[in-house]
Design a protein around this motif. Sequence first.
Motif, mmCIF file in Angstrom:
data_model
loop_
_atom_site.group_PDB
_atom_site.id
_atom_site.type_symbol
_atom_site.label_atom_id
_atom_site.label_comp_id
_atom_site.label_asym_id
_atom_site.label_seq_id
_atom_site.Cartn_x
_atom_site.Cartn_y
_atom_site.Cartn_z
ATOM 1 N N ASN A 2 -5.187 5.702 -8.255
ATOM 2 C CA ASN A 2 -4.497 6.520 -7.318
ATOM 3 C C ASN A 2 -2.996 6.954 -8.023
ATOM 4 O O ASN A 2 -2.239 6.154 -7.820
ATOM 5 N N LEU A 35 -2.854 11.058 9.468
ATOM 6 C CA LEU A 35 -4.045 10.400 8.838
ATOM 7 C C LEU A 35 -3.932 10.766 7.366
ATOM 8 O O LEU A 35 -4.078 9.638 6.737
ATOM 9 N N ALA A 39 -3.877 7.672 4.726
ATOM 10 C CA ALA A 39 -4.782 7.560 3.742
ATOM 11 C C ALA A 39 -4.109 7.652 2.382
ATOM 12 O O ALA A 39 -4.553 6.956 1.230
ATOM 13 N N ARG A 40 -2.858 7.990 1.887
ATOM 14 C CA ARG A 40 -2.187 8.179 0.964
ATOM 15 C C ARG A 40 -1.275 7.000 0.623
ATOM 16 O O ARG A 40 -0.708 6.926 -0.290
#
Length: 105
Positions: A2, A35, A39-40
């Motif tokens: 990521n 959201l 999520a990040r």
Amino acid sequence: MNMTSQYRGAAPTPGWFSGAGSRGTRPAPTGISTLALIARGVTLRGISAMDHRDAMPAYLREFGQAPREGALVYPYTRLTGIGQAPRALCELVAGRHLGAVLVEP
């Protein structure tokens, strides 16, 4: 892997998250997906000018100088004639103008 979690940064969000419960106002609508933030793994932390009172004199000096030098320009629309006031208000509320709307007599 990521890549978004490797970098730290700040995102100015004036008014986006402010106002909830203060002075009886509702929070401002945002174009940010909460959201997507979650999520990040994004963390948002508010700051206030009161957190940096020592910087206020320099801020006021520089912010006051920028408009005089033309480095900071405020957008405005100028309408002539008091009869234009209703039109100015309608267009302002409709979002047709950016910045101030001035009605000159």
